[in-house]
Each structure stands twice: as C-alpha cells, then as structure tokens.
Write a protein that holds these residues in place. Structure first.
Motif, PDB file in Angstrom:
ATOM      1  N   VAL A 173      -1.944   2.987  -0.846  1.00 48.27           N
ATOM      2  CA  VAL A 173      -1.498   1.813  -1.590  1.00 48.27           C
ATOM      3  C   VAL A 173      -0.362   2.184  -2.537  1.00 48.27           C
ATOM      4  O   VAL A 173       0.637   1.454  -2.657  1.00 48.27           O
ATOM      5  CB  VAL A 173      -2.668   1.198  -2.382  1.00 48.27           C
ATOM      6  CG1 VAL A 173      -2.157   0.155  -3.376  1.00 48.27           C
ATOM      7  CG2 VAL A 173      -3.655   0.545  -1.431  1.00 48.27           C
ATOM      8  N   ASP A 174      -0.490   3.310  -3.218  1.00 45.30           N
ATOM      9  CA  ASP A 174       0.533   3.719  -4.180  1.00 45.30           C
ATOM     10  C   ASP A 174       1.878   3.936  -3.503  1.00 45.30           C
ATOM     11  O   ASP A 174       2.934   3.603  -4.053  1.00 45.30           O
ATOM     12  CB  ASP A 174       0.081   4.971  -4.926  1.00 45.30           C
ATOM     13  CG  ASP A 174      -1.172   4.724  -5.754  1.00 45.30           C
ATOM     14  OD1 ASP A 174      -1.367   3.574  -6.184  1.00 45.30           O
ATOM     15  OD2 ASP A 174      -1.968   5.660  -5.958  1.00 45.30           O
ATOM     16  N   GLU A 175       1.845   4.500  -2.304  1.00 44.96           N
ATOM     17  CA  GLU A 175       3.076   4.632  -1.513  1.00 44.96           C
ATOM     18  C   GLU A 175       3.674   3.259  -1.247  1.00 44.96           C
ATOM     19  O   GLU A 175       4.887   3.042  -1.407  1.00 44.96           O
ATOM     20  CB  GLU A 175       2.759   5.320  -0.180  1.00 44.96           C
ATOM     21  CG  GLU A 175       2.648   6.820  -0.253  1.00 44.96           C
ATOM     22  CD  GLU A 175       4.018   7.492  -0.207  1.00 44.96           C
ATOM     23  OE1 GLU A 175       4.981   6.866   0.262  1.00 44.96           O
ATOM     24  OE2 GLU A 175       4.113   8.652  -0.654  1.00 44.96           O
ATOM     25  N   ALA A 176       2.838   2.314  -0.841  1.00 50.26           N
ATOM     26  CA  ALA A 176       3.307   0.968  -0.515  1.00 50.26           C
ATOM     27  C   ALA A 176       3.854   0.255  -1.750  1.00 50.26           C
ATOM     28  O   ALA A 176       4.874  -0.448  -1.679  1.00 50.26           O
ATOM     29  CB  ALA A 176       2.172   0.154   0.107  1.00 50.26           C
ATOM     30  N   LEU A 177       3.180   0.415  -2.893  1.00 52.43           N
ATOM     31  CA  LEU A 177       3.638  -0.235  -4.126  1.00 52.43           C
ATOM     32  C   LEU A 177       4.984   0.306  -4.568  1.00 52.43           C
ATOM     33  O   LEU A 177       5.872  -0.456  -4.985  1.00 52.43           O
ATOM     34  CB  LEU A 177       2.601  -0.038  -5.245  1.00 52.43           C
ATOM     35  CG  LEU A 177       1.231  -0.683  -5.042  1.00 52.43           C
ATOM     36  CD1 LEU A 177       0.305  -0.353  -6.212  1.00 52.43           C
ATOM     37  CD2 LEU A 177       1.347  -2.193  -4.880  1.00 52.43           C
ATOM     38  N   VAL A 178       5.159   1.608  -4.503  1.00 55.18           N
ATOM     39  CA  VAL A 178       6.442   2.219  -4.896  1.00 55.18           C
ATOM     40  C   VAL A 178       7.548   1.757  -3.956  1.00 55.18           C
ATOM     41  O   VAL A 178       8.655   1.395  -4.397  1.00 55.18           O
ATOM     42  CB  VAL A 178       6.314   3.757  -4.907  1.00 55.18           C
ATOM     43  CG1 VAL A 178       7.691   4.414  -5.005  1.00 55.18           C
ATOM     44  CG2 VAL A 178       5.436   4.204  -6.079  1.00 55.18           C
ATOM     45  N   ASN A 179       7.275   1.744  -2.656  1.00 58.78           N
ATOM     46  CA  ASN A 179       8.279   1.266  -1.695  1.00 58.78           C
ATOM     47  C   ASN A 179       8.666  -0.178  -1.976  1.00 58.78           C
ATOM     48  O   ASN A 179       9.853  -0.541  -1.952  1.00 58.78           O
ATOM     49  CB  ASN A 179       7.730   1.363  -0.263  1.00 58.78           C
ATOM     50  CG  ASN A 179       8.051   2.695   0.383  1.00 58.78           C
ATOM     51  OD1 ASN A 179       8.959   3.385  -0.044  1.00 58.78           O
ATOM     52  ND2 ASN A 179       7.285   3.055   1.392  1.00 58.78           N
ATOM     53  N   TYR A 180       7.665  -1.008  -2.246  1.00 63.13           N
ATOM     54  CA  TYR A 180       7.915  -2.422  -2.512  1.00 63.13           C
ATOM     55  C   TYR A 180       8.795  -2.585  -3.750  1.00 63.13           C
ATOM     56  O   TYR A 180       9.742  -3.390  -3.759  1.00 63.13           O
ATOM     57  CB  TYR A 180       6.592  -3.161  -2.699  1.00 63.13           C
ATOM     58  CG  TYR A 180       6.729  -4.655  -2.894  1.00 63.13           C
ATOM     59  CD1 TYR A 180       6.796  -5.511  -1.793  1.00 63.13           C
ATOM     60  CD2 TYR A 180       6.810  -5.211  -4.169  1.00 63.13           C
ATOM     61  CE1 TYR A 180       6.933  -6.882  -1.963  1.00 63.13           C
ATOM     62  CE2 TYR A 180       6.942  -6.576  -4.347  1.00 63.13           C
ATOM     63  CZ  TYR A 180       7.002  -7.411  -3.252  1.00 63.13           C
ATOM     64  OH  TYR A 180       7.151  -8.771  -3.432  1.00 63.13           O
ATOM     65  N   ALA A 181       8.481  -1.841  -4.800  1.00 61.78           N
ATOM     66  CA  ALA A 181       9.243  -1.957  -6.057  1.00 61.78           C
ATOM     67  C   ALA A 181      10.686  -1.498  -5.888  1.00 61.78           C
ATOM     68  O   ALA A 181      11.610  -2.091  -6.458  1.00 61.78           O
ATOM     69  CB  ALA A 181       8.553  -1.140  -7.148  1.00 61.78           C
TER      70      ALA A 181
END
Length: 391
Positions: free
Chosen positions: A156-164
């Motif tokens: 999830v943290d990977e996905a959140l950073v990518n999204y941001a």
C-alpha cells in the motif's frame, strides 16, 4: 398396576426427551463453525458490520450448495472493541470453547498482531479480512497459520507514494501516523518507498485515537515545507486531521491508507472529507461486474436497510471477507477435514477461484500468505457520504 403404567410412561417420555435433546445436540454439532473477532461496537463498528455481511453472504451461498464436507457453515462473532487484550481473549474463547475451524480478523492491526502468536501456537487458520499491518502474515513463524485477503502495508505504501507523485508531483512529503503498531508498520513502508525514489520526507508526526486537535503536529509539518500529507489512521483521528487543517486554513493534498473507510468518516470529517484520497481493494459502483452485481443483489435481499451504494460503506470489508470466506471453504473442502494443519496446508492447493475482487490463481503458497498484490488496489474518496472511485 396404574401406578406402574404411569411410572413406565414417564420413563418412556423422559427417555424420548433425553434422546431428542441428544439428537438436537448432535445436529447442532454438525455445523462447521467459523469465528470472527472484529470491532462490532464503537467508532469502527461499521468495519465489523461490513466483514460480517461479506462472510454471511458467502456462507449463504456455500450452504445453499450443500455446505462444506456435507455440513453447513455457521458464523460465530465476538466484539474486540478495537482492544488487543479483548480481541485475544475472544479469539481464545472461539478456538478453545467454540472449536471454530477457522478464525477471521477485523480492522485493527494491533488486535490481529495480538492474536497471531495464539493461532500459530494452537494451529488454527487465521484469515485477515481487513487489518493491513505487514507483520500479520509476515510474522516470522516457522509454522505460519495466518492468511490474508486484504491490503498489505508495504505494498500500500508503494501505491500511495506513486499516487502522490503522479497526481500531486510530490517532492516533500510529511507523514502523519497513528501511534500504534499499524502506524509503525507504515512508517517502515513509507521510508522504504521514498528512499527507493530518492525523496526525503519533511517529518513524521504521531496522532492518537483520542486526539481532538492535531493542529500542533500539522503546524510542524507545514513549517517544514510539506507538500503532501501521507496519512495512516482510522476513522476518528483521520477526521480530526481534516478538521484541524480546516482550522489552520492549510489546503494540502492528503493521500491516505484506507482507515477513513472504516466508519462514519464522511459525517465526522465534515464538508472537506472528499479531499482525502484513500486506497481500497474494491468498491461497488453503479455499473458492477456480473460477480459484483450478484453480491450486490444478495446484500440487498439479506439486509433490507441496504438501498443505495452509500449503505454498503465500507465495501472493502464486504469484498475482502466475501472472497476470504469462499477461499477458506475451498481449503476446508480440499483438506477433507476441519483439522487445523490439514486446512492450513490445503490453502496452498487452491488453484482457481473467480472472486469478487479478482480471479485468484494459486493465491497462497508456503512463502506467500497474502492473496492480494499491488495491482489489486483502487483509489477512492467520500462524496455525499458515499465512497466512490476517483476518476
């Protein structure tokens, strides 16, 4: 003679009653019991309700098709009140007294982490349907009985950073994290994801579930030049972040883990609840897949209070639990037994299941106890108290 007849008649009746009671008891024991320890009260009660609904709809489908091993499934629930100690006691009772064949967990990572050593010790499969803390399944146990159909913090943290980065051109993120093991799990994941991309964070601030104002923490992040908030917290503290930002007049993007989905976030956070973009594994829409439409109709039929998509918030709990229950039933069936070790090993034998979230192909291996991966996430927001995908 009459006295003898009456005594004999009473004896016959008593024998019949006793036999009937034994028969009833035997019938009651024919069910395969599935346990659930989740938040059924308090501000996160909607999460427990959602998991219950997902499991229940799946059990209805399974029982309508003959059950498992020729026996119906039965759900037995206990309220953990989002308290690790209470969750551990409830899990012990369900395993040792109720003799559940499998145990499901709820929203809170600290509660699940408290239960993990118990299930590994007693050799009972424990299926995570919501809590995302990385160490829940990756717990280091040589004999691991913990499986999960849910998000995983590290992914999830990977996905959140990518999204941001992709949506807000994030260069100076700040973290605001709940002060518990779930927050700690995501701190590790965020640091790893940011380091990989050569991005430095401005600061890390902690918040408590009981906080009524987080202006001091947010002020420190603002003064350090934060351009995006990476948030990890459940409903109440997440709502306090939004309200504190309103008081400060600071309009900063918020990219969040799925904590806000666990309860009355739209109501508690107020008019700017929509500004929080958070991750989910599934959400119902006006145009569902055939499987989604099947589950949606089953939910409406079973729970008359469900009339619109807003009434199934949070859908993530329903979908995770629904798929997890079907996968657990498949494992019990393949095991040909309700014995813990046999069921655990049978999870590795599941080859295909067409679920609600996705079609699962060998979802579990001895080295991978998480059925969902980085491609199984969607981003959402609250609009009119309804969780909707971000277009």
């Amino acid at each position: 003679m009459l006295k003898f007849f009456v005594k004999k008649s009473f004896k016959t009746i008593a024998t019949a009653v006793t036999f009937g009671a034994l028969s009833f008891s035997a019938c009651a024991q024919e069910t395969i019991k599935i346990g659930l320890v989740a938040a059924l009260s308090g501000q996160s009660a909607k999460s427990g309700e959602a998991i219950t609904r997902g499991i229940s709809v799946a059990i209805d489908e399974i029982n309508a098709n003959g059950g498992v091993l020729g026996r119906p499934l039965e759900l037995i629930r206990r309220d953990d009140e989002s308290n690790p100690s209470k969750g551990l006691l409830a899990a012990r009772e369900l395993i040792q007294k109720e003799k559940v064949a499998a145990l499901f967990g709820g929203l809170d990572t600290p509660v699940s982490l408290a239960i993990v050593p118990l299930v590994n010790s007693l050799k009972v499969p424990f299926i995570g349907a919501w809590a995302a803390g990385t160490p829940i399944t990756r717990n280091g146990a040589k004999d691991n009985y913990v499986f999960r159909v849910s998000a995983v913090d590290e992914l999830v943290d990977e996905a959140l950073v990518n999204y941001a980065i992709n949506n807000y051109q994030m260069r100076k993120p700040g973290m605001i994290l709940i002060n518990n093991p779930w927050g700690e799990s995501n701190e590790i994941g965020f640091k790893k994801a940011l380091k990989k991309r050569g991005i430095a964070y401005t600061g890390i601030e902690r918040i408590e579930s009981s906080d009524l104002d987080v202006v001091p923490q947010l002020t420190r992040l603002k003064n350090q030049g934060t351009d995006v908030l990476l948030m990890v917290a459940n409903v109440a503290p997440s709502a306090q972040v939004v309200k504190s930002l309103d008081r400060m007049g600071w309009d900063v993007p918020i990219v969040s883990h799925w904590g806000p989905a666990g309860g009355r976030f739209g109501e508690l956070a107020g008019a700017n609840a929509h500004k929080v973009h958070f991750i989910q594994t599934y959400t119902f829409t006006d145009e569902n897949s055939p499987k989604g439409e099947q589950v949606w109709n089953a939910l409406k039929n079973k729970y008359p209070e469900i009339k619109t998509i807003a009434d199934v918030t949070p859908a993530v709990g329903i979908s995770n639990a629904y798929d997890a229950m079907h996968l657990t039933a498949l494992a019990i069936s393949k095991a040909g037994s309700t014995k813990g070790k046999k069921v655990r090993n049978a999870f590795y034998q599941i080859d295909n299941y067409e679920g609600l979230i996705k079609t699962y192909q060998f979802p579990f291996t001895k080295d991978e106890h998480d059925a969902l991966g980085p491609n199984d996430y969607v981003f959402t927001q609250f609009v009119d108290n309804k969780i909707v995908p971000i277009k």
